[in-house]
Write a protein that holds these residues in place. Structure first.
Motif, mmCIF file in Angstrom:
data_model
loop_
_atom_site.group_PDB
_atom_site.id
_atom_site.type_symbol
_atom_site.label_atom_id
_atom_site.label_comp_id
_atom_site.label_asym_id
_atom_site.label_seq_id
_atom_site.Cartn_x
_atom_site.Cartn_y
_atom_site.Cartn_z
ATOM 1 N N LYS B 143 -16.584 85.117 -55.730
ATOM 2 C CA LYS B 143 -15.289 84.613 -55.247
ATOM 3 C C LYS B 143 -15.484 83.619 -54.100
ATOM 4 C CE LYS B 143 -11.361 87.335 -54.901
ATOM 5 N NZ LYS B 143 -10.552 87.364 -56.120
ATOM 6 N N SER B 144 -16.334 83.974 -53.127
ATOM 7 C CA SER B 144 -16.462 83.075 -51.977
ATOM 8 C C SER B 144 -17.209 81.800 -52.366
ATOM 9 C CB SER B 144 -17.087 83.778 -50.770
ATOM 10 O OG SER B 144 -18.407 84.116 -51.041
ATOM 11 N N MET B 145 -18.165 81.889 -53.291
ATOM 12 C CA MET B 145 -18.867 80.674 -53.735
ATOM 13 C C MET B 145 -17.912 79.708 -54.440
ATOM 14 S SD MET B 145 -22.594 82.021 -55.028
ATOM 15 C CE MET B 145 -23.296 80.385 -55.242
ATOM 16 N N ILE B 146 -16.986 80.250 -55.222
ATOM 17 C CA ILE B 146 -15.999 79.406 -55.913
ATOM 18 C C ILE B 146 -15.075 78.755 -54.884
ATOM 19 C CG2 ILE B 146 -13.982 79.445 -57.444
ATOM 20 C CD1 ILE B 146 -15.406 81.693 -59.047
ATOM 21 N N LYS B 147 -14.589 79.574 -53.942
ATOM 22 C CA LYS B 147 -13.662 79.060 -52.924
ATOM 23 C C LYS B 147 -14.312 77.976 -52.071
ATOM 24 C CE LYS B 147 -12.029 80.749 -48.646
ATOM 25 N NZ LYS B 147 -12.173 81.906 -47.774
ATOM 26 N N GLN B 148 -15.601 78.154 -51.760
ATOM 27 C CA GLN B 148 -16.276 77.249 -50.828
ATOM 28 C C GLN B 148 -16.717 75.929 -51.467
ATOM 29 O OE1 GLN B 148 -19.076 80.144 -49.534
ATOM 30 N NE2 GLN B 148 -17.777 80.890 -47.871
ATOM 31 N N THR B 149 -16.615 75.814 -52.786
ATOM 32 C CA THR B 149 -17.057 74.575 -53.441
ATOM 33 C C THR B 149 -15.979 73.906 -54.298
ATOM 34 O OG1 THR B 149 -17.970 75.908 -55.254
ATOM 35 C CG2 THR B 149 -19.497 75.233 -53.521
ATOM 36 N N ALA B 276 -7.475 70.694 -33.959
ATOM 37 C CA ALA B 276 -7.339 69.317 -33.453
ATOM 38 C C ALA B 276 -7.256 68.337 -34.623
ATOM 39 C CB ALA B 276 -8.526 68.984 -32.547
ATOM 40 N N ILE B 277 -8.105 68.529 -35.644
ATOM 41 C CA ILE B 277 -8.067 67.659 -36.829
ATOM 42 C C ILE B 277 -6.721 67.814 -37.537
ATOM 43 C CG2 ILE B 277 -9.081 67.195 -39.115
ATOM 44 C CD1 ILE B 277 -11.068 66.391 -37.114
ATOM 45 N N ASP B 278 -6.226 69.054 -37.592
ATOM 46 C CA ASP B 278 -4.965 69.342 -38.267
ATOM 47 C C ASP B 278 -3.799 68.592 -37.615
ATOM 48 O OD1 ASP B 278 -3.391 70.561 -40.189
ATOM 49 O OD2 ASP B 278 -2.978 72.302 -38.932
ATOM 50 N N ARG B 279 -3.782 68.543 -36.279
ATOM 51 C CA ARG B 279 -2.727 67.793 -35.593
ATOM 52 C C ARG B 279 -2.889 66.291 -35.817
ATOM 53 N NH1 ARG B 279 -3.626 72.117 -31.846
ATOM 54 N NH2 ARG B 279 -5.265 70.950 -30.784
ATOM 55 N N ALA B 280 -4.132 65.815 -35.747
ATOM 56 C CA ALA B 280 -4.372 64.378 -35.956
ATOM 57 C C ALA B 280 -3.996 63.990 -37.390
ATOM 58 C CB ALA B 280 -5.831 64.044 -35.673
ATOM 59 N N TYR B 281 -4.205 64.932 -38.326
ATOM 60 C CA TYR B 281 -3.844 64.719 -39.734
ATOM 61 C C TYR B 281 -2.357 64.380 -39.884
ATOM 62 C CZ TYR B 281 -2.500 66.335 -44.441
ATOM 63 O OH TYR B 281 -1.948 66.457 -45.686
ATOM 64 N N LEU B 282 -1.499 65.048 -39.069
ATOM 65 C CA LEU B 282 -0.052 64.798 -39.146
ATOM 66 C C LEU B 282 0.282 63.327 -38.893
ATOM 67 C CD1 LEU B 282 1.621 67.816 -37.293
ATOM 68 C CD2 LEU B 282 1.375 67.430 -39.747
ATOM 69 N N LEU B 283 -0.538 62.649 -38.068
ATOM 70 C CA LEU B 283 -0.288 61.241 -37.777
ATOM 71 C C LEU B 283 -1.133 60.316 -38.646
ATOM 72 C CD1 LEU B 283 0.342 61.497 -34.022
ATOM 73 C CD2 LEU B 283 1.508 59.842 -35.458
ATOM 74 N N SER B 334 -9.227 62.889 -42.816
ATOM 75 C CA SER B 334 -8.987 64.178 -42.153
ATOM 76 C C SER B 334 -8.685 65.298 -43.144
ATOM 77 C CB SER B 334 -7.835 64.043 -41.158
ATOM 78 O OG SER B 334 -6.683 63.522 -41.792
ATOM 79 N N LYS B 335 -8.109 64.946 -44.299
ATOM 80 C CA LYS B 335 -7.834 65.957 -45.321
ATOM 81 C C LYS B 335 -9.136 66.551 -45.864
ATOM 82 C CE LYS B 335 -5.230 67.984 -48.524
ATOM 83 N NZ LYS B 335 -6.291 68.491 -49.394
ATOM 84 N N TYR B 336 -10.128 65.696 -46.104
ATOM 85 C CA TYR B 336 -11.432 66.184 -46.575
ATOM 86 C C TYR B 336 -12.078 67.092 -45.530
ATOM 87 C CZ TYR B 336 -11.344 62.643 -50.331
ATOM 88 O OH TYR B 336 -11.031 61.883 -51.424
ATOM 89 N N LYS B 342 -11.774 74.736 -43.586
ATOM 90 C CA LYS B 342 -11.008 75.937 -43.950
ATOM 91 C C LYS B 342 -11.832 76.982 -44.706
ATOM 92 C CE LYS B 342 -6.402 73.914 -43.922
ATOM 93 N NZ LYS B 342 -5.430 73.153 -44.712
ATOM 94 N N VAL B 343 -12.935 76.579 -45.339
ATOM 95 C CA VAL B 343 -13.739 77.562 -46.094
ATOM 96 C C VAL B 343 -14.947 78.042 -45.283
ATOM 97 C CG1 VAL B 343 -12.980 76.649 -48.311
ATOM 98 C CG2 VAL B 343 -15.127 75.807 -47.318
ATOM 99 N N ILE B 344 -15.040 77.607 -44.028
ATOM 100 C CA ILE B 344 -16.157 78.039 -43.177
ATOM 101 C C ILE B 344 -15.715 79.220 -42.317
ATOM 102 C CG2 ILE B 344 -17.688 77.350 -41.277
ATOM 103 C CD1 ILE B 344 -17.704 74.526 -42.428
#
Lengths: 381, 381
Positions: B143-149, B276-283, B334-336, B342-344
């Motif tokens: 499960k975690s290998m699938i989620k992480q890739t 921080a990336i998540d907030r910058a993503y909004l802009l 930033s999305k990438y 998120k998977v780390i």
């Protein structure tokens, strides 16, 4: 304008007023939230011209400081972005400062934003409401009255008046009526539940608006102050003001279509009847009419059937508590029946039938203040 | 065919196989679920040609009778309707009986249905799989290998091989790789975690399929038996068989694009960097590129900025645990970056940079078996 505010309080207020924000606005300033910082409070305002919501954040609450006002003033900030960013800011507090040209600096913890604000002078002024005509209603009662009627409004914009719920306020009671010409739902409360010294006819409020209002109404039993003005209704909910327009037009008189005498009267357990209709619905929903047939074969049981040529047929038996009068069979829209049954809390319902082409009446067994009406379908067999 | 079965067991099995049902099938029989009643078990089968799922319901479980088989046989019933109706039936048991012409009677409590079934002889035969090449893997690890890739696969159907996740099985380890040419995710486990005596290259399984498989994998630590055949992989999960096709084509060699030496190496707290990336993503999200800029100004802190002409600018400071090497600034999607972060699970991550136009490498601090790569953007300033 310059102030420092507890992030969670600001976020909560933004959530409230953002219910008035639509993506489809043609007036650019209305895609923003207006912020007014006064000496003793901060006020947020949002509007889509149909509804307007104001939220008041006091400087102090129970002796805890919520806001530190450094300089009074106003600005309009882009709503969609403002809603998203405030929640995600890293600090416990947010500092908001407006510079020249409405350029706004927002600081919180390790984040700093420069946002292009709009001129608050361009923001429309909210209607001023005279408070002569008003009632007090318990929040949970208003919530259930909305839920029990608003599903029956019309979604057809060619009869705009039917997209609203009719409020009739008289010395004796408050009554909600909604109909789309195929079904009708009404709910009434008497003056024992309500502080009422008014006579108001033809107050019609958009069903969509009432569902937005519903989301702001607290579950716990607080009192809602409702003010009726010329073409506006104002709901006062704790620290929120919710303004809505009254729909133009005359609501049709629906009292004459409700039969008073029945040829067949049935009492059935609500849940068993609902579940049987729900299964029959699965075999009726692929043609657009959702037709199911109810057959009163004897004085013990009713049978519900539906069928789809491509799929098959279902037959349901529901044991009745009581069946009086003529044995009959009648067809109706199962989706309309499900909508009505889902808002009835009572253990048993009464179904009244006057003929295969006359309206079917559904009432909760323990409450005569709620009534649902469904027009039957003419079927070939 | 005739049998009586515990409703909940039948419902659970239908839920499992229905994951292979699509609305878009061009083969009418595949819009159905095949039911086989044997002497000792009932088998449900569903397929969309890409994946096929079988669920086995035993006659008895822990000495409790689940099924009473009255007559063996098979039928195919319309999946969408079957999924909906079984859950809603009123009885504890469901009786299913097939008459002539595959007309099927379903009875439960006060409900009776006549359903038009299809000929099971028309249902495609599942691939027969030789069990020579197989591995055993713990469910939670898979499960975690699938989620992480799998998030890093391409959604572009013009390069079908990149819509899959590459499985490399060697004597030493099992490695998953996914890339859409702009970013790459890889995750490796060594033979201490796995029963492995195989060498298999270029096994590529659709990422969408792996996400469907993921929903069927139990959270608790049961072992999954994975069988590799010529053009199919079979997953054996408790009482479920999950078959999937191996994608055609050669997966590109990605090993050469991963830099091994870095000019700048940064260690930062995962959560603070992600937020921080998540907030910058909004802009950054309203232009399509999602570009944010990361500036390593000194050896203490990194700065993240993004801006939108119409909205404004955001500046974020993130205190680093360690910054070694050259001070640099680099721009990326930033999305990438969010997808990878998120998977780390690790508290800290290491970021490796070799130049403004070379791939950025992100690794969890406590695990060298996971690697994320993001190509930077060339920006004007």
């Amino acid at each position: 304008m310059e102030f420092k505010i507890l992030k969670n309080k600001l976020h909560e207020s933004i959530q409230h007023v953002s219910k008035a924000i639509t993506n489809r606005t043609t007036i650019p300033i209305l895609s923003g939230i207006k912020i007014d910082a006064h000496d003793q409070e901060v006020i947020l305002t949002a509007s889509d011209t149909e509804i307007s919501i104001q939220s008041f954040i006091p400087k102090e609450e129970k002796e805890n400081q919520i806001i530190e006002i450094k300089k009074e003033g106003s600005v309009v900030l882009p709503a969609k972005f403002f809603v998203e960013i405030i929640r995600k800011l890293p600090g416990e507090y947010v500092e908001i400062e407006v510079n020249s040209q409405f350029q706004t600096i927002i600081k919180s913890g390790t984040s700093e934003l420069q946002i292009i604000g709009l001129d608050p002078e361009e923001y429309p002024v909210l209607p001023s409401i005279e408070e002569n005509n008003s009632i007090l209603l318990a929040s949970d009662l208003l919530k259930s009255m909305i839920k029990q009627t608003s599903f029956a409004i019309s979604t057809n914009e060619s009869t705009p008046i039917l997209t609203g719920v009719l409020w009739n306020v008289s010395n004796e009671n408050l009554k909600f009526v909604a109909t789309d010409r195929h079904r009708l739902a009404s709910r009434e409360i008497s003056n024992t539940d309500i502080d009422l010294h008014l006579n108001l006819q033809n107050i019609v409020i958009s069903g969509k608006t009432l569902n937005e209002l519903n989301k702001l109404l607290p579950d716990q039993n607080s009192m809602i102050h409702i003010v009726f003005a010329n073409n506006q209704v104002l709901f006062k909910i704790d620290s929120i003001l919710f303004y809505t327009r009254i729909l133009d037009g005359i609501y049709p008189d629906t009292s004459k279509i409700i039969p008073q005498v029945f040829k067949t009267e049935i009492t059935v357990p609500t849940r068993m009847f609902l579940e049987a209709i729900d299964r029959a619905y699965l075999l009726s929903k692929e043609n657009q009419t959702n037709i199911v047939k109810m057959i009163v074969k004897d004085h013990e049981e009713i049978e519900i059937t539906s069928s789809l040529t491509s799929l098959g047929k279902i037959t349901e038996q529901v044991k009745a508590e009581k069946i009086e009068g003529e044995l009959i069979q009648i067809s109706f829209n199962s989706k309309y029946m499900l909508d009505a049954l889902k808002v009835i809390d009572s253990d048993h319902i009464q179904i009244g039938i006057t003929g295969t082409m006359s309206p079917i009446i559904i009432k909760p067994n323990d409450n005569t203040n709620m009534l649902h009406l469904i027009l039957p379908y003419r079927t070939t067999n």
